[in-house]
Motif scaffolding. Structure first.
Motif, short mmCIF file in Angstrom:
data_model
loop_
_atom_site.label_atom_id
_atom_site.label_comp_id
_atom_site.label_asym_id
_atom_site.label_seq_id
_atom_site.Cartn_x
_atom_site.Cartn_y
_atom_site.Cartn_z
N THR A 194 0.81 -1.23 0.00
CA THR A 194 0.00 0.00 0.00
C THR A 194 0.84 1.27 0.00
O THR A 194 0.29 2.37 0.04
CB THR A 194 -0.93 0.02 1.23
OG1 THR A 194 -0.12 0.06 2.42
CG2 THR A 194 -1.82 -1.21 1.26
N ALA A 203 -5.40 7.52 4.61
CA ALA A 203 -5.27 6.19 5.20
C ALA A 203 -5.51 5.15 4.13
O ALA A 203 -6.34 5.33 3.23
CB ALA A 203 -6.26 6.00 6.35
N LEU A 222 -6.04 0.90 4.34
CA LEU A 222 -6.20 -0.19 5.31
C LEU A 222 -6.40 -1.53 4.62
O LEU A 222 -7.03 -1.61 3.56
CB LEU A 222 -7.40 0.09 6.23
CG LEU A 222 -7.46 1.45 6.93
CD1 LEU A 222 -8.70 1.53 7.80
CD2 LEU A 222 -6.20 1.70 7.74
N THR A 223 -5.87 -2.58 5.26
CA THR A 223 -6.08 -3.96 4.82
C THR A 223 -6.61 -4.76 6.01
O THR A 223 -6.88 -4.20 7.09
CB THR A 223 -4.78 -4.58 4.30
OG1 THR A 223 -3.88 -4.77 5.42
CG2 THR A 223 -4.12 -3.70 3.26
N HIS A 224 -6.71 -6.06 5.85
CA HIS A 224 -7.23 -6.91 6.93
C HIS A 224 -6.41 -6.78 8.21
O HIS A 224 -6.92 -6.98 9.31
CB HIS A 224 -7.27 -8.37 6.46
CG HIS A 224 -5.91 -8.99 6.29
ND1 HIS A 224 -5.26 -9.67 7.31
CD2 HIS A 224 -5.07 -9.02 5.23
CE1 HIS A 224 -4.10 -10.10 6.87
NE2 HIS A 224 -3.96 -9.72 5.61
N GLU A 225 -5.13 -6.44 8.07
CA GLU A 225 -4.28 -6.31 9.24
C GLU A 225 -4.69 -5.13 10.13
O GLU A 225 -4.31 -5.06 11.29
CB GLU A 225 -2.82 -6.15 8.82
CG GLU A 225 -2.27 -7.38 8.11
CD GLU A 225 -0.82 -7.18 7.68
OE1 GLU A 225 -0.36 -6.00 7.68
OE2 GLU A 225 -0.15 -8.17 7.34
N ASP A 226 -5.48 -4.22 9.57
CA ASP A 226 -5.89 -3.03 10.32
C ASP A 226 -7.27 -3.16 10.94
O ASP A 226 -7.78 -2.19 11.52
CB ASP A 226 -5.87 -1.82 9.37
CG ASP A 226 -4.49 -1.57 8.78
OD1 ASP A 226 -3.58 -1.29 9.56
OD2 ASP A 226 -4.35 -1.69 7.55
N PRO A 246 -9.41 -4.00 13.84
CA PRO A 246 -9.07 -4.19 15.25
C PRO A 246 -9.85 -5.29 15.94
O PRO A 246 -9.38 -5.85 16.94
CB PRO A 246 -9.41 -2.82 15.87
CG PRO A 246 -10.45 -2.25 14.98
CD PRO A 246 -10.14 -2.74 13.61
N ASN A 250 -12.34 -9.98 12.01
CA ASN A 250 -12.41 -9.68 10.58
C ASN A 250 -13.34 -10.66 9.87
O ASN A 250 -13.00 -11.28 8.87
CB ASN A 250 -11.01 -9.74 9.97
CG ASN A 250 -11.01 -9.33 8.50
OD1 ASN A 250 -11.72 -8.41 8.11
ND2 ASN A 250 -10.23 -10.04 7.69
N LEU A 292 -14.15 2.00 9.91
CA LEU A 292 -12.71 1.79 10.09
C LEU A 292 -11.93 3.03 9.66
O LEU A 292 -11.01 3.48 10.36
CB LEU A 292 -12.24 0.58 9.26
CG LEU A 292 -12.57 -0.81 9.79
CD1 LEU A 292 -12.21 -1.86 8.73
CD2 LEU A 292 -11.81 -1.09 11.08
N ARG A 327 -9.76 5.58 12.05
CA ARG A 327 -8.33 5.70 11.79
C ARG A 327 -7.93 7.15 11.53
O ARG A 327 -6.89 7.62 12.02
CB ARG A 327 -7.94 4.81 10.60
CG ARG A 327 -6.49 4.99 10.13
CD ARG A 327 -5.47 4.64 11.22
NE ARG A 327 -5.49 3.24 11.54
CZ ARG A 327 -4.69 2.32 10.97
NH1 ARG A 327 -3.81 2.70 10.07
NH2 ARG A 327 -4.76 1.07 11.33
N THR A 328 -8.73 7.88 10.75
CA THR A 328 -8.36 9.25 10.37
C THR A 328 -8.84 10.29 11.37
O THR A 328 -8.35 11.42 11.36
CB THR A 328 -8.94 9.60 8.99
OG1 THR A 328 -10.38 9.54 9.06
CG2 THR A 328 -8.43 8.63 7.93
#
Length: 767
Positions: free
Chosen positions: A66, A77, A79-83, A85, A88, A261, A265-266
């Motif tokens: 990314t 921002a 985001l992927t699955h890792e983001d 929290p 998923n 999400l 995040r932002t």
């Protein structure tokens, strides 16, 4: 119920109550183009969200980079699955759908990454900078093979079977004198709502988020979104915004988790709006199906048995496939008395687009098949198709294929008789011919040569509300107070107004029960108890019941207060015209005087009578709370040379139990019939090797006003004694019975087998 408080008594004094057709509060705004939909939401410092989707129907993800997208000016921002929290994964029945893909994608269009940017064009361009590595795999696209071929790769840990249901009634091996069989297919239909998926997520000071969106079920969205965000429910607050149609396509999540999400995040509001192409990938569709049917009957035309195998393609994730299999099998023989049956239904995973709820859930597919069979059986018997249906029609006291006794009116024979006896349109004169009334219309393809006419019938049974043991309920809060010297009621539910007129019905109930003309409906949100989904033709039944219960609780408190003030018993008191009246009509007091500066507020639930799970071996059980019935008669003209079809007339008779709002009932029947017409002759998402070929309204055709024929509509009111006000769900049955009526009419005109809908020109010309 005290006769003095019955709706029949109050209807005479309350304008806009039950049984009337008051002006919809949203109607004028929608006609003028001034109604605010969720796509119109705006916040002064909002960002725009966008979704990167897989181009492949089946592939492993080997990596996601990314960094280049994050470097684009204006991107805040990526985001992927890792983001994610929280968890998923989400889902309506089974939690099997990733919010963002992890190690593989299972359908074309599956979300892989999301981003937020200052402008929607920046967001779209930045998506192109995200690099995703794919190892493309062979897609599984044949649902029948997926059900039985255990050598195929497993799309999910437990295999490719979502649900198998078997129903056995009487002698499954019974024999008959006259036997007909057929194999029928139905294509993938889209809900084709005009308002795309959209919403606005606003981060809150408490660390939570407020989401304003178009949906069909606020609380189920709240639960799934909160789980993915890792937040408690009270920190994820949802409010319904203007909904531009739904028809089942908004039951599953689309942009809910993604927008929240990005907002969290932002730290800024994030708006997401799908364009039309993305919408085709961003929501579920109607399940395509392949169905094997065999009907046996006596020489006199009495049904002896039905045997059927039904395969439903659920696509990549489960969504409502378990319910589709349950409905499809339990409704598989139609509104007919059938003493013996063996039914099997499979719902499977594939790498085709995910399929879920759409108007007529699980009943559209088998109705097309069994109504095709009824015409085939009538031909084999040399019998009139309408008469065969009347002869075998179930009625109150009948036992259906699951062993459930129909303990409410089931006027199936009457509905068929109604449409059969309606006047037919005149035949075209030999000369002159108005080409606008012929297949092809003003394209001037014919002047009547090669045009043949056919008449066909379609009849259906559809379950109303949730089934198979689910506790189906709704919640309503009603407040009565004095504003400006006048008693005013406020109704607050979480029930989604998706265009069906639910806001109006809630007002009508409150006016009738509380006897006040001014009723305000609070915007639907999650600050009040769950109302369930605006689906399964259930909201007037269930939320209507909850509003009624809350209104009556408020009224009882008013009567108790009035009794104390007036020194008399509350027995026989009623509310009418803003006054408290005695059973003999004597005005006892003005409601405003009794309330004073106080407000009376009550919250109540309504639960319909319980249903029960099906027996896993035999499929027997009282699975459904209520059924809706409708019948159509279609008249069509077919140009046999070019394969063009014009539906000349499409008449309908339907039992609605109680017409709460007669104009809205007729509109629902008209709208549902239009969707059934679309499936019969034009609507299909074309999928080849798991890829959608026509994700646009240029290539996915839906009926226009020019395609809809004149309709005669007969509305029957055979009250269900178990339902509030005797109501019966209205919205779904006309969609279901319209399709086979048109298909049978085309068969009658052409003599062709036509085992698949939609019927396309090449099916009629053989080219």
């Amino acid at each position: 119920m005290n006769p003095a408080r019955s709706p029949q008594t109050l209807d005479d004094t309350i304008t806009g109550g039950i049984g009337e057709s008051p002006l919809r509060p949203d109607g004028v705004l929608k006609v003028r183009g001034e109604f605010a939909y969720s796509s119109d939401l705006w916040h002064e410092d909002m960002l725009w969200g966008a979704t990167l989707r897989s181009p492949h129907p089946h592939a492993l993800i080997t990596g996601i980079d990314t960094s280049a997208a994050l470097a684009v000016p204006g991107v805040h921002a990526v985001l992927t699955h890792e983001d994610v929290p929280g968890e998923n994964v989400y889902g309506l029945k089974y939690q099997d759908t990733p919010a963002l893909a992890v190690d593989r994608v299972r359908y074309q269009g599956e979300p892989v990454a999301i981003l937020a940017a200052d402008h929607p064009e920046i967001a779209r361009q930045a998506l192109k900078e995200i690099e995703v590595g794919y190892e493309v795999l062979e897609p599984i696209t044949d649902p029948e093979r997926a059900a039985h071929d255990h050598t195929l790769p497993h799309l999910h840990p437990d295999g490719n079977l979502v649900r198998y249901q078997r129903i056995v009634r009487g002698d499954p091996d019974a024999e008959a004198e006259v036997v007909v069989s057929g194999v029928y297919e139905i294509g993938m239909q889209d809900q084709a709502f005009l308002g795309p998926e959209s919403g606005l997520a606003v981060p809150a000071e408490d660390g939570g988020v407020d989401l304003y969106l178009a949906t069909q079920w606020l609380h189920v969205d709240q639960r799934q979104t909160a789980k993915a965000l890792g937040l408690p429910l009270e920190k994820v607050r949802l409010t319904l915004s203007g909904v531009g149609g739904a028809f089942g396509g908004r039951e599953d999540l689309s942009m809910q988790i993604h927008s929240c999400l990005l907002a969290l995040r932002t730290g800024r509001p994030v708006k997401m709006v799908y364009n039309r192409e993305e919408s085709f990938f961003g929501h579920v569709h109607r399940h395509p199906a392949k169905m094997y049917y065999e009907h046996g009957a006596t020489k006199e035309g009495d049904l002896v048995y039905v045997r059927a195998r039904l395969y439903f393609d659920g696509g990549a994730y489960a969504s409502k496939t378990p319910v589709v299999v349950g409905n499809g099998t339990t409704l598989s023989v139609g509104p007919y008395d059938v003493p013996n049956a063996r039914i099997e239904g499979w719902g499977v995973y594939s790498n085709n687009p995910t399929c879920g709820a759409m108007r007529g859930l699980g009943a559209v597919q088998p109705t097309y098949a069994y109504e095709s069979q009824m015409d085939k059986l009538a031909a084999a018997l040399g019998m009139d198709p309408a008469e065969l249906r009347i002869r075998n029609a179930m009625s109150e006291g009948s036992t259906n294929v699951t062993g459930q006794v129909i303990d409410f009116p089931a006027p199936v024979a009457e509905l068929v008789q109604q449409v059969r006896d309606m006047p037919l349109p005149p035949e075209h004169p030999t000369s002159p011919v108005d080409i606008r009334n012929l297949p092809g219309g003003t394209s001037n393809t014919t002047h009547g040569e090669g045009v043949v006419r056919g008449i066909g019938y379609g009849v259906t049974i559809k379950n109303i509300s949730y089934a198979e043991g689910l506790d189906d309920y709704s919640t309503a809060r009603v407040r009565l107070e004095v504003l400006g010297g006048e008693a005013v009621a406020m109704v607050h539910t979480a029930a989604a107004e998706v265009g069906q007129g639910l806001v109006t019905v809630q007002q009508q109930i409150a006016r009738t029960e509380l006897g006040v003309p001014r009723v305000t409906v609070h915007p639907a949100d999650t600050s009040v108890g769950d109302a369930g989904s605006s689906s399964a033709s259930r909201q007037t039944y269930v939320t209507g019941g909850a509003v009624r219960n809350a209104c009556r609780a408020v009224a009882e408190r008013v009567f108790a207060r009035a009794a104390g003030r007036l020194g008399r018993s509350p027995e026989g008191m009623a509310l009418s015209g803003g006054k408290i009246v005695a059973s003999d009509g004597e005005v006892l007091a003005a409601l405003a005087d009794i309330l004073g500066e106080d407000a009376i507020e009550e919250t109540r639930e309504y639960h319909h009578r319980p249903t029960h799970p099906l027996d896993p071996e035999t499929g027997q059980g009282d699975a459904h709370v209520q059924y809706g019935f409708s019948a159509h008669r279609a008249v069509v003209d077919v140009d046999t040379e070019l394969g063009l079809v014009k539906v000349v007339q499409l008449d309908c008779a339907q039992d609605v139990g109680k017409a709460m709002n007669p104009d809205a009932v007729v509109a629902q029947i008209q709208g549902g019939s239009a969707q059934g017409l679309g499936l019969a002759v034009m609507e299909e998402i074309q999928v080849r090797d798991g890829k959608v070929r026509n994700p646009s309204f240029t290539d996915y055709l839906i009926p226009t006003v020019l395609d809809m024929p004149p309709m005669r509509i007969d509305v029957l009111e055979r009250a269900d004694p178990h339902a509030p006000y005797g109501v019966r769900g209205v919205g779904e049955p006309p969609t279901i019975s319209a399709t086979p009526a048109i298909a049978n009419a085309i068969r009658a005109a052409t003599g062709l087998e036509l085992p698949r809908v939609p019927i396309r020109p090449e099916h009629l010309t053989g080219t």
